[in-house]
Design a protein around this motif. Structure first.
Motif, PDB file in Angstrom:
ATOM      1  N   ASN A 176     -30.870  29.917  98.464  1.00 30.66           N
ATOM      2  CA  ASN A 176     -29.512  30.100  98.993  1.00 30.66           C
ATOM      3  C   ASN A 176     -28.823  28.780  99.294  1.00 30.66           C
ATOM      4  O   ASN A 176     -27.608  28.738  99.499  1.00 30.66           O
ATOM      5  N   SER A 177     -29.607  27.689  99.355  1.00 35.03           N
ATOM      6  CA  SER A 177     -29.023  26.377  99.663  1.00 35.03           C
ATOM      7  C   SER A 177     -28.321  25.760  98.464  1.00 35.03           C
ATOM      8  O   SER A 177     -27.620  24.762  98.605  1.00 35.03           O
ATOM      9  N   ILE A 178     -28.490  26.343  97.276  1.00 37.48           N
ATOM     10  CA  ILE A 178     -27.809  25.828  96.081  1.00 37.48           C
ATOM     11  C   ILE A 178     -26.320  26.141  96.201  1.00 37.48           C
ATOM     12  O   ILE A 178     -25.930  27.310  96.298  1.00 37.48           O
ATOM     13  N   PRO A 179     -25.454  25.123  96.246  1.00 35.88           N
ATOM     14  CA  PRO A 179     -24.017  25.370  96.410  1.00 35.88           C
ATOM     15  C   PRO A 179     -23.417  26.111  95.225  1.00 35.88           C
ATOM     16  O   PRO A 179     -23.946  26.063  94.113  1.00 35.88           O
ATOM     17  N   LEU A 180     -22.300  26.779  95.473  1.00 32.50           N
ATOM     18  CA  LEU A 180     -21.674  27.615  94.457  1.00 32.50           C
ATOM     19  C   LEU A 180     -21.317  26.833  93.198  1.00 32.50           C
ATOM     20  O   LEU A 180     -21.484  27.321  92.080  1.00 32.50           O
ATOM     21  N   ASN A 181     -20.831  25.602  93.364  1.00 33.76           N
ATOM     22  CA  ASN A 181     -20.411  24.827  92.190  1.00 33.76           C
ATOM     23  C   ASN A 181     -21.591  24.307  91.371  1.00 33.76           C
ATOM     24  O   ASN A 181     -21.414  23.719  90.307  1.00 33.76           O
ATOM     25  N   SER A 182     -22.823  24.496  91.877  1.00 34.49           N
ATOM     26  CA  SER A 182     -24.023  24.119  91.120  1.00 34.49           C
ATOM     27  C   SER A 182     -24.876  25.327  90.759  1.00 34.49           C
ATOM     28  O   SER A 182     -25.951  25.178  90.183  1.00 34.49           O
TER      29      SER A 182
END
Length: 482
Positions: free
Chosen positions: A57-63
């Motif tokens: 869940n720590s993966i940001p939306l733009n990545s």
């Protein structure tokens, strides 16, 4: 005694493939993260490395590409244990390089029985330029190819346990791995019905149902997790590929469909594969009355249907898929071409011609205005040396990287490419920046090429084997571009 001989043969083969794998990985240590692997590896891996290996869940939306973070999790694990570096990342790929080579040798063994011919067949199969390029890059391709051929070999040898393992892992590497699982299923059905001449109803037994059901569990669990935690599976508003299915009219769809057919044909014949393609087609035509088709039905089914889900999807969307998406088909056609050599008298001459065409395919470099699959042959190798020289020149002459524009996949932090902790980042090109870091491996649009040609001048250029890196400066009298 026979069992001992078999074990010795397996040991010798394993040792040879182990040495080849070490050699391949050692050659790849200077190559950085490239093309989509910047996203699948660095941009998705860094948040996991910083916040926790399994904190997806720590993966940001733009990545977040939506795909299972399989490669990113592997890299974050390796970086945590051994330190974050390109060396660590390439060494993480080593087991999969070795595993794939082993599975490809087993694939060849199923069709070629003569010991010497097995070696020459294996060499021809692994000489495909797109496969060779994947060997020297940190990428999910090698991982899912290993699991694909593990599952395929299990089907050919009727090994239910390896079939489940191969399919289970293949389905959680990427969404394309799930699509390859679909290809495996179709191949399984066609072998049962078309080749073994059994009724289709007998295929859907309790054993087959349990096999595919168990194998599908990891992929299903991931999809459920995404829906619950993210609320979306494939696309979201920030994705550049979010409009892949949007067409303004039926005419627009048909035009795009026709263009995609041409692109697909080009991909299957690109980088020297055109010689193999013509050889197969010509042989099937001129020797159609002499050929025993039963010798080739397995390979034809595998070559055509392994990526059938992928190329049908590619034909229907706006953004065509890359060369590497069809590697399983390329390798199957490569093996098929070797078997067809037996239909000719001048076997050595034909073999050399096919092998040389593939090896020379790595030297193919198109003009700047022609989009090339730079991650799909070894043509990109000089780029890494030239890119390093370009960055060193900028540092020596105090040219600010944070004010210098570049293009995908270089318009990111140096750390995302080199994994060296250098957080300076190139910015995306708009046509207003004073400096530009350009290479012909970036596949620019005609519009951006025109801007560079009219408004910028080269202050330093490096060239090697038709690969260029240019440092450019904006002309003082150039016009503004919105």
């Amino acid at each position: 005694m026979k069992l001992r001989n078999i074990n010795l043969k397996a040991t010798y083969k394993g040792l040879i493939l182990f040495i080849i794998s070490l050699f391949v990985v050692s050659l790849s240590l200077k190559t950085g993260m490239f093309w989509d692997n910047v996203l699948f590896g660095s941009e998705m891996g860094n948040p996991l490395f910083q916040n926790g290996i399994f904190k997806w869940n720590s993966i940001p939306l733009n990545s977040d590409a939506g795909h299972p973070p399989f490669l990113a999790t592997l890299l974050a694990t390796g970086w945590t244990l051994f330190g974050k570096s390109l060396t660590t990342s390439h060494l993480i790929m080593f087991p999969f390089v070795f595993g794939l080579l082993w599975q490809l040798s087993c694939f060849v063994d199923f069709f070629v029985k003569e010991k010497t011919l097995k070696i020459w067949t294996f060499i021809l199969v692994i000489s495909d330029p797109t496969l060779l390029s994947q060997f020297v890059l940190v990428n999910p391709e090698i991982i899912q190819l290993f699991f694909f051929f593990l599952a395929l070999n299990a089907i050919l040898r009727n090994n239910i346990y390896l079939k489940i393992i191969g399919l289970a892992f293949l389905g959680i590497v990427t969404y394309r791995g799930m699509m390859l699982c679909g290809g495996i299923f179709i191949i399984d059905v066609l072998i049962h019905t078309l080749i073994k001449k059994r009724k289709i109803i007998t295929f859907f037994s309790k054993r087959v149902f349990l096999t595919y059901s168990i194998a599908a569990i990891p992929a299903c669990l991931y999809l459920i997790w995404r829906i619950i935690n993210k609320g979306w599976v494939i696309s979201h508003p920030l994705e550049i590929w979010g409009n892949a299915w949007e067409f303004s009219s039926i005419q627009d769809f048909l035009i795009n469909f026709g263009r995609n057919i041409l692109v697909l044909g080009h991909q299957f014949t690109d980088f020297g594969r055109i010689i193999l393609t013509l050889f197969i087609l010509i042989t099937f035509y001129i020797k159609r009355k002499q050929i025993d088709w039963k010798k080739y039905n397995y390979l034809l089914v595998i070559a055509i249907f392994s990526t059938i889900v992928i190329y049908f999807t590619s034909l229907l969307i706006k953004n065509t898929m890359g060369h590497r998406y069809y590697i399983t088909s390329y390798l199957s056609f490569g093996l098929l071409s070797f078997l067809l050599i037996k239909e000719y008298r001048m076997k050595k001459f034909v073999y050399i011609g096919l092998l040389v065409s593939l090896l020379l395919g790595n030297l193919v470099v198109y003009s700047d205005s022609f989009a090339q699959g730079w991650d799909s042959s070894l043509a990109h190798l000089p780029y890494w040396e030239l890119r390093k020289k370009g960055i060193e020149y900028m540092d020596e002459n105090e040219l600010p990287i944070k004010e210098t524009a570049s293009f995908f996949p270089n318009s990111t932090s140096i750390d995302n490419i080199d994994l060296n902790g250098d957080m300076r980042s190139f910015i995306k090109f708009t046509g207003k920046e004073k400096f530009v870091f350009y290479s012909n491996v970036y596949n620019l649009s005609d519009y951006n090429l025109e801007i560079l040609d009219k408004d910028y001048s080269t202050i330093k250029s490096y060239t090697k084997r038709n690969v260029r890196v240019q440092l450019m400066k904006r002309n003082s009298n150039s016009s503004q571009h919105e």
